[in-house]
Motif scaffolding. Structure first.
Motif, PDB file in Angstrom:
ATOM      1  N   GLN A  90      19.547  -8.019 -16.462  1.00  0.00           N
ATOM      2  CA  GLN A  90      19.684  -7.056 -15.367  1.00  0.00           C
ATOM      3  C   GLN A  90      20.529  -5.864 -15.789  1.00  0.00           C
ATOM      4  O   GLN A  90      20.206  -4.719 -15.484  1.00  0.00           O
ATOM      5  CB  GLN A  90      20.276  -7.735 -14.142  1.00  0.00           C
ATOM      6  N   SER A 105      14.960 -10.668  -8.589  1.00  0.00           N
ATOM      7  CA  SER A 105      15.594  -9.370  -8.562  1.00  0.00           C
ATOM      8  C   SER A 105      14.573  -8.366  -9.046  1.00  0.00           C
ATOM      9  O   SER A 105      13.998  -8.518 -10.123  1.00  0.00           O
ATOM     10  CB  SER A 105      16.817  -9.352  -9.478  1.00  0.00           C
ATOM     11  N   SER A 144      15.088 -12.878 -12.797  1.00  0.00           N
ATOM     12  CA  SER A 144      15.707 -13.880 -11.935  1.00  0.00           C
ATOM     13  C   SER A 144      17.194 -13.567 -11.775  1.00  0.00           C
ATOM     14  O   SER A 144      17.803 -12.902 -12.609  1.00  0.00           O
ATOM     15  CB  SER A 144      15.514 -15.271 -12.525  1.00  0.00           C
ATOM     16  N   PRO A 145      17.798 -14.065 -10.712  1.00  0.00           N
ATOM     17  CA  PRO A 145      19.222 -13.807 -10.488  1.00  0.00           C
ATOM     18  C   PRO A 145      20.126 -14.314 -11.617  1.00  0.00           C
ATOM     19  O   PRO A 145      21.161 -13.720 -11.886  1.00  0.00           O
ATOM     20  CB  PRO A 145      19.524 -14.558  -9.188  1.00  0.00           C
ATOM     21  N   SER A 146      19.710 -15.364 -12.306  1.00  0.00           N
ATOM     22  CA  SER A 146      20.564 -15.913 -13.360  1.00  0.00           C
ATOM     23  C   SER A 146      20.517 -15.093 -14.652  1.00  0.00           C
ATOM     24  O   SER A 146      21.339 -15.291 -15.538  1.00  0.00           O
ATOM     25  CB  SER A 146      20.170 -17.363 -13.655  1.00  0.00           C
ATOM     26  N   GLU A 196      19.751  -4.414  -3.215  1.00  0.00           N
ATOM     27  CA  GLU A 196      20.854  -5.238  -3.686  1.00  0.00           C
ATOM     28  C   GLU A 196      20.604  -6.692  -3.328  1.00  0.00           C
ATOM     29  O   GLU A 196      20.097  -7.002  -2.263  1.00  0.00           O
ATOM     30  CB  GLU A 196      22.183  -4.784  -3.047  1.00  0.00           C
ATOM     31  N   LYS A 197      20.961  -7.574  -4.244  1.00  0.00           N
ATOM     32  CA  LYS A 197      20.836  -9.000  -3.967  1.00  0.00           C
ATOM     33  C   LYS A 197      21.920  -9.410  -2.986  1.00  0.00           C
ATOM     34  O   LYS A 197      23.089  -9.185  -3.221  1.00  0.00           O
ATOM     35  CB  LYS A 197      21.029  -9.818  -5.240  1.00  0.00           C
ATOM     36  N   THR A 202      21.597 -12.262 -15.731  1.00  0.00           N
ATOM     37  CA  THR A 202      22.495 -11.125 -15.492  1.00  0.00           C
ATOM     38  C   THR A 202      22.565 -10.176 -16.682  1.00  0.00           C
ATOM     39  O   THR A 202      22.689  -8.968 -16.498  1.00  0.00           O
ATOM     40  CB  THR A 202      23.895 -11.614 -15.107  1.00  0.00           C
ATOM     41  N   LYS A 250      18.573 -20.084  -4.924  1.00  0.00           N
ATOM     42  CA  LYS A 250      17.808 -20.204  -6.163  1.00  0.00           C
ATOM     43  C   LYS A 250      16.384 -19.736  -5.943  1.00  0.00           C
ATOM     44  O   LYS A 250      15.784 -19.953  -4.907  1.00  0.00           O
ATOM     45  CB  LYS A 250      17.791 -21.656  -6.629  1.00  0.00           C
ATOM     46  N   THR A 309      21.883 -15.570  -2.533  1.00  0.00           N
ATOM     47  CA  THR A 309      22.122 -16.249  -3.799  1.00  0.00           C
ATOM     48  C   THR A 309      21.303 -17.522  -3.908  1.00  0.00           C
ATOM     49  O   THR A 309      21.492 -18.299  -4.821  1.00  0.00           O
ATOM     50  CB  THR A 309      23.618 -16.583  -3.962  1.00  0.00           C
TER      51      THR A 309
END
Length: 185
Positions: free
Chosen positions: A155, A178, A148-150, A168-169, A152, A174, A172
């Protein structure tokens, strides 16, 4: 125990328990570990906003954890402290990419979880590296993973381990996942 579970047990038996320098052991998950693994996931993932969206596949697998990882090309590793080997503190799984047969040899790293109080100590890195080694042994040619994007920190770990973002994301919003790929094992 069904015949299928017996075959899986033989495959998992080939995965040797390894002890790491930080008193952490990594071994194949066994059926008796199921409830403790569920508890670990539920305790450590529920705080993420995406726990009901992107992480929903993980929650679905929890309902039939051992059966899910008893399928061809699948396995689940758990990490524990050497002083409490029956208490999982981390886990990671692998299986064919959703919708593909194991014969395609395109895998997916799944369910990487480390107990909150032990994050940042290299356990996730060790689990991920061991999972990649086993994926090579199984003959996977390419690996994907989703986060998930959160997440990090995760990642960054994936990139340091050799995964590349699929794209690339730029959104943003919710719930946007990724995706990462490791093209050659």
């Amino acid at each position: 125990m069904s015949e299928h579970y017996s075959e899986v047990g033989a495959v998992n038996a080939s995965l040797k328990e390894i002890s790491l320098s930080n008193n952490i052991q990594i071994r194949a998950c066994q059926q008796f570990d199921e409830q403790k693994v569920r508890d670990l996931v539920n305790k450590n993932i529920a705080s993420f906003e995406e726990s009901q969206t992107i992480l929903s596949a993980m929650y679905r697998r929890l309902g039939a954890l051992y059966q899910t990882y008893a399928e061809p090309g699948c396995y689940l590793l758990i990490a524990s402290e050497s002083t409490s080997p029956s208490e999982p503190i981390g886990l990671v799984g692998i299986g064919p990419l959703h919708g593909l047969d194991f014969a395609e040899k395109i895998g997916e790293i799944r369910d990487l979880v480390v107990a909150d109080h032990l994050r940042g100590k290299g356990i996730g890195k060790d689990l991920l590296r061991r999972c990649i080694e086993y994926a090579k042994d199984l003959g996977y040619r390419r690996l994907y993973l989703e986060t998930s994007p959160s997440m990090t920190v995760a990642q960054k770990l994936f990139v340091r381990t050799g995964f590349k973002p699929v794209k690339e994301k730029t959104d943003t919003q919710k719930g946007i996942a990724s995706y990462f790929i490791m093209e050659s094992l």
